[in-house]
Scaffold this motif. Sequence first.
Motif, PDB file in Angstrom:
ATOM      1  N   LEU A  74      15.304 -90.050  32.631  1.00 24.96           N
ATOM      2  CA  LEU A  74      15.998 -90.349  31.825  1.00 24.96           C
ATOM      3  C   LEU A  74      16.181 -91.283  31.138  1.00 24.96           C
ATOM      4  O   LEU A  74      16.354 -91.344  30.128  1.00 24.96           O
ATOM      5  CB  LEU A  74      17.777 -90.570  32.933  1.00 24.96           C
ATOM      6  N   SER A 135      26.526 -98.986  25.577  1.00 24.00           N
ATOM      7  CA  SER A 135      27.042 -98.269  25.107  1.00 24.00           C
ATOM      8  C   SER A 135      26.043 -97.409  24.719  1.00 24.00           C
ATOM      9  O   SER A 135      25.375 -96.161  24.364  1.00 24.00           O
ATOM     10  CB  SER A 135      27.544 -98.940  23.759  1.00 24.00           C
ATOM     11  N   GLU A 136      24.403 -98.077  24.374  1.00 25.85           N
ATOM     12  CA  GLU A 136      23.419 -97.755  23.676  1.00 25.85           C
ATOM     13  C   GLU A 136      22.376 -96.418  25.186  1.00 25.85           C
ATOM     14  O   GLU A 136      22.316 -96.068  24.107  1.00 25.85           O
ATOM     15  CB  GLU A 136      22.125 -98.820  23.895  1.00 25.85           C
ATOM     16  N   ILE A 138      24.602 -94.963  26.567  1.00 27.69           N
ATOM     17  CA  ILE A 138      24.863 -93.496  26.629  1.00 27.69           C
ATOM     18  C   ILE A 138      24.455 -92.516  25.702  1.00 27.69           C
ATOM     19  O   ILE A 138      24.268 -91.445  25.366  1.00 27.69           O
ATOM     20  CB  ILE A 138      26.729 -93.496  25.982  1.00 27.69           C
ATOM     21  N   THR A 139      24.905 -93.182  23.903  1.00 24.05           N
ATOM     22  CA  THR A 139      23.266 -92.505  23.186  1.00 24.05           C
ATOM     23  C   THR A 139      22.337 -92.103  23.433  1.00 24.05           C
ATOM     24  O   THR A 139      22.068 -90.682  23.002  1.00 24.05           O
ATOM     25  CB  THR A 139      23.275 -93.672  21.966  1.00 24.05           C
ATOM     26  N   LEU A 141      21.582 -91.038  26.619  1.00 25.25           N
ATOM     27  CA  LEU A 141      21.230 -89.641  27.133  1.00 25.25           C
ATOM     28  C   LEU A 141      21.903 -88.957  26.935  1.00 25.25           C
ATOM     29  O   LEU A 141      21.304 -87.067  26.701  1.00 25.25           O
ATOM     30  CB  LEU A 141      22.896 -90.287  28.400  1.00 25.25           C
ATOM     31  N   LEU A 142      22.117 -88.581  25.925  1.00 21.62           N
ATOM     32  CA  LEU A 142      23.451 -87.650  24.649  1.00 21.62           C
ATOM     33  C   LEU A 142      21.661 -86.971  23.912  1.00 21.62           C
ATOM     34  O   LEU A 142      21.955 -85.929  24.336  1.00 21.62           O
ATOM     35  CB  LEU A 142      24.046 -87.992  23.814  1.00 21.62           C
ATOM     36  N   VAL A 144      18.569 -87.184  25.463  1.00 22.98           N
ATOM     37  CA  VAL A 144      17.767 -86.194  26.233  1.00 22.98           C
ATOM     38  C   VAL A 144      18.916 -85.362  26.847  1.00 22.98           C
ATOM     39  O   VAL A 144      17.877 -83.891  26.425  1.00 22.98           O
ATOM     40  CB  VAL A 144      18.198 -87.216  27.343  1.00 22.98           C
ATOM     41  N   ILE A 145      19.809 -84.734  26.286  1.00 25.10           N
ATOM     42  CA  ILE A 145      20.816 -83.910  26.613  1.00 25.10           C
ATOM     43  C   ILE A 145      19.938 -82.684  25.406  1.00 25.10           C
ATOM     44  O   ILE A 145      19.687 -81.480  25.145  1.00 25.10           O
ATOM     45  CB  ILE A 145      22.128 -83.901  27.304  1.00 25.10           C
ATOM     46  N   GLU A 146      20.261 -83.473  24.393  1.00 27.81           N
ATOM     47  CA  GLU A 146      20.354 -83.113  23.111  1.00 27.81           C
ATOM     48  C   GLU A 146      18.667 -82.601  23.888  1.00 27.81           C
ATOM     49  O   GLU A 146      18.256 -80.800  23.644  1.00 27.81           O
ATOM     50  CB  GLU A 146      20.026 -83.305  21.858  1.00 27.81           C
ATOM     51  N   VAL A 148      16.672 -81.724  25.993  1.00 25.40           N
ATOM     52  CA  VAL A 148      15.903 -80.487  26.647  1.00 25.40           C
ATOM     53  C   VAL A 148      16.789 -79.443  26.446  1.00 25.40           C
ATOM     54  O   VAL A 148      16.183 -78.439  27.055  1.00 25.40           O
ATOM     55  CB  VAL A 148      16.675 -81.440  28.477  1.00 25.40           C
ATOM     56  N   ALA A 149      18.058 -79.260  25.994  1.00 23.39           N
ATOM     57  CA  ALA A 149      18.217 -77.931  25.666  1.00 23.39           C
ATOM     58  C   ALA A 149      17.527 -77.429  24.548  1.00 23.39           C
ATOM     59  O   ALA A 149      17.384 -76.396  24.335  1.00 23.39           O
ATOM     60  CB  ALA A 149      20.205 -78.536  25.566  1.00 23.39           C
TER      61      ALA A 149
ATOM     62  N   GLN B  64      28.101 -81.269  21.565  1.00 20.93           N
ATOM     63  CA  GLN B  64      26.925 -81.249  20.749  1.00 20.93           C
ATOM     64  C   GLN B  64      25.857 -80.102  19.813  1.00 20.93           C
ATOM     65  O   GLN B  64      25.675 -79.073  20.867  1.00 20.93           O
ATOM     66  CB  GLN B  64      25.257 -82.348  21.616  1.00 20.93           C
ATOM     67  N   ARG B  70      22.484 -74.089  17.601  1.00 15.94           N
ATOM     68  CA  ARG B  70      23.015 -73.790  18.907  1.00 15.94           C
ATOM     69  C   ARG B  70      24.168 -75.388  19.498  1.00 15.94           C
ATOM     70  O   ARG B  70      24.231 -76.106  18.965  1.00 15.94           O
ATOM     71  CB  ARG B  70      21.893 -73.672  20.313  1.00 15.94           C
ATOM     72  N   ALA B  88      33.115 -96.336  24.868  1.00 15.14           N
ATOM     73  CA  ALA B  88      32.176 -96.110  24.815  1.00 15.14           C
ATOM     74  C   ALA B  88      31.980 -96.715  23.121  1.00 15.14           C
ATOM     75  O   ALA B  88      31.664 -97.894  22.736  1.00 15.14           O
ATOM     76  CB  ALA B  88      30.951 -95.487  24.648  1.00 15.14           C
ATOM     77  N   GLY B  92      31.237-100.929  22.403  1.00 14.03           N
ATOM     78  CA  GLY B  92      29.587-100.510  21.860  1.00 14.03           C
ATOM     79  C   GLY B  92      30.048-100.868  20.240  1.00 14.03           C
ATOM     80  O   GLY B  92      28.958-101.237  19.893  1.00 14.03           O
ATOM     81  N   GLU B  94      29.247 -98.621  18.337  1.00 16.90           N
ATOM     82  CA  GLU B  94      28.241 -97.546  18.352  1.00 16.90           C
ATOM     83  C   GLU B  94      29.058 -95.980  17.175  1.00 16.90           C
ATOM     84  O   GLU B  94      29.954 -95.880  18.250  1.00 16.90           O
ATOM     85  CB  GLU B  94      26.965 -97.595  19.278  1.00 16.90           C
ATOM     86  N   TYR B  96      28.005 -91.739  17.353  1.00 13.04           N
ATOM     87  CA  TYR B  96      27.226 -90.767  18.561  1.00 13.04           C
ATOM     88  C   TYR B  96      26.987 -90.264  17.597  1.00 13.04           C
ATOM     89  O   TYR B  96      27.527 -89.246  16.768  1.00 13.04           O
ATOM     90  CB  TYR B  96      28.618 -90.600  19.869  1.00 13.04           C
ATOM     91  N   LEU B 141      27.434 -86.346  32.970  1.00 12.20           N
ATOM     92  CA  LEU B 141      26.350 -86.690  32.238  1.00 12.20           C
ATOM     93  C   LEU B 141      24.710 -85.940  32.735  1.00 12.20           C
ATOM     94  O   LEU B 141      24.411 -85.210  32.219  1.00 12.20           O
ATOM     95  CB  LEU B 141      26.413 -87.375  30.674  1.00 12.20           C
ATOM     96  N   ILE B 145      22.446 -82.594  32.841  1.00 11.35           N
ATOM     97  CA  ILE B 145      21.130 -82.338  32.324  1.00 11.35           C
ATOM     98  C   ILE B 145      20.013 -82.140  33.039  1.00 11.35           C
ATOM     99  O   ILE B 145      19.462 -81.211  32.788  1.00 11.35           O
ATOM    100  CB  ILE B 145      20.591 -84.576  31.915  1.00 11.35           C
ATOM    101  N   VAL B 148      20.552 -78.070  33.192  1.00 12.02           N
ATOM    102  CA  VAL B 148      20.488 -78.015  31.386  1.00 12.02           C
ATOM    103  C   VAL B 148      18.578 -77.967  32.202  1.00 12.02           C
ATOM    104  O   VAL B 148      17.775 -76.687  31.331  1.00 12.02           O
ATOM    105  CB  VAL B 148      20.506 -78.452  30.147  1.00 12.02           C
ATOM    106  N   GLY B 183      24.852 -74.646  25.693  1.00 12.22           N
ATOM    107  CA  GLY B 183      23.864 -74.484  25.850  1.00 12.22           C
ATOM    108  C   GLY B 183      22.843 -73.596  24.872  1.00 12.22           C
ATOM    109  O   GLY B 183      21.132 -74.007  24.996  1.00 12.22           O
TER     110      GLY B 183
END
Lengths: 223, 223
Positions: A74, A135-136, A138-139, A141-142, A144-146, A148-149, B64, B70, B88, B92, B94, B96, B141, B145, B148, B183
Amino acid sequence: MSTKTSGDWIAQFPGLMQLDEQVKAPLAESSRIVSLPVGTRIFGPGQAPSNYMLLLEGSVRVQQSSDTGREIVLYRVSAGETCALTTACLMGYEEYQAEAIAETNVSAVAVPRETFDSLIAKSPDFRRFVFAAFSERITNLLKVIEEVAFARIDIRLAQNLLRLAGDNRKAAVTHQQLASELGTAREVISRQLQEFQRRGWTASSRGAIEIMEREALEQLAKA
Amino acid sequence: MSTKTSGDWIAQFPGLMQLDEQVKAPLAESSRIVSLPVGTRIFGPGQAPSNYMLLLEGSVRVQQSSDTGREIVLYRVSAGETCALTTACLMGYEEYQAEAIAETNVSAVAVPRETFDSLIAKSPDFRRFVFAAFSERITNLLKVIEEVAFARIDIRLAQNLLRLAGDNRKAAVTHQQLASELGTAREVISRQLQEFQRRGWTASSRGAIEIMEREALEQLAKA
DNA sequence: CCGCTCTCGGTGACTAAGTCACATACCCCG
DNA sequence: CGGGGTATGTGACTTAGTCACCGAGAGCGG
């Protein structure tokens, strides 16, 4: 293995350095420096973290395993950073499926929950530090999701080879380790690496991949 | 569309109800109730959230998108909940890549950042409320992961059909919407649904799926 | 130095998932 | 009632993952 701290370590964290003295003091006083040998499982299912951890040295890998035996990394925590999931666990009093493993010998500062709570309450700067780190992640993790998907495996492999090699010509990893990074199967990695090799981009030896044409890999990685 | 609040809405959030009066007061006073029509984009790339949002009514989808068109749904925020990414972002500072869209007409309480910051500082209960919500999203989340990366599409489809149908016999969704949930691509969903239909588990009509054998789907969903 | 064992990597054959291009079917609205 | 837009069906193909098995190296004890 743990020793009371003098607080010198605080200087290693830019986000903590500018804290008030009355914040630094309890932080230094109540926390412990712990040393963890490589391979130590820091948290995992049925092993909830009970301290807020600040990494002084080494690297921690946070990964998730499937019931079919596949794994995916992760994120990593390296020196100067904090582990978001640990934090989340402290904050939310909830457990996670992920596990954290020391990839190298690790030394870290363990801040007890009470101290953590009270610092969060008292110090806006400390809060900012914790939240920004959070926060960093989570960015991340997002991302990673993108990947993997949606991302192709050859591209992800190229990215990871380059990352793992760093400035070196060789990356000392097995195919299985690469597969675990990407959350795929070993055979898939083997075949992709054969293709890279066929194109002259990499060379393989037992337990290591040599990068022959960095540019070609970089090209693919950003495709 | 926004109106100053009387603070009545606080009663809708169990986590907020037991706050002290001196905490509730500024919360009620400085926040606004906003109404958003279905389809409104609440945040997204280049559109950072600037308030802490508490959902009173309706449902918000956070998703996302990939560059190939997709999409994947990360999670939903429903009445009585808060949006973690918004949080977040506030915490943070930041941005997303994800975007949030009102799935229904939504009414929500918008708490300005200053109020949010000061409440986080002052009220341990408010902190707990925010952190617990946050923590829950992260767990979620991680689950995304895992699914997916490792779960079969037929199983995920069964799970989502059941979830979307709820207690109803029919789920009013298109194949494309289901694909975006998971996804994946629309064709993949169409073929899986054909297989479900062949087995007599579901029946399809334009824009809706009827569940014929809930048990069989549930069986598959937990496989 | 031999042989044993364990890990690592290679491979074929198959299934699952995703892509591309295009064909139909359906529905609403004018 | 006809046409445009959306929704779905389908074939052919590529990419990814699974399963079962093999063989090659590396380290180690005798």
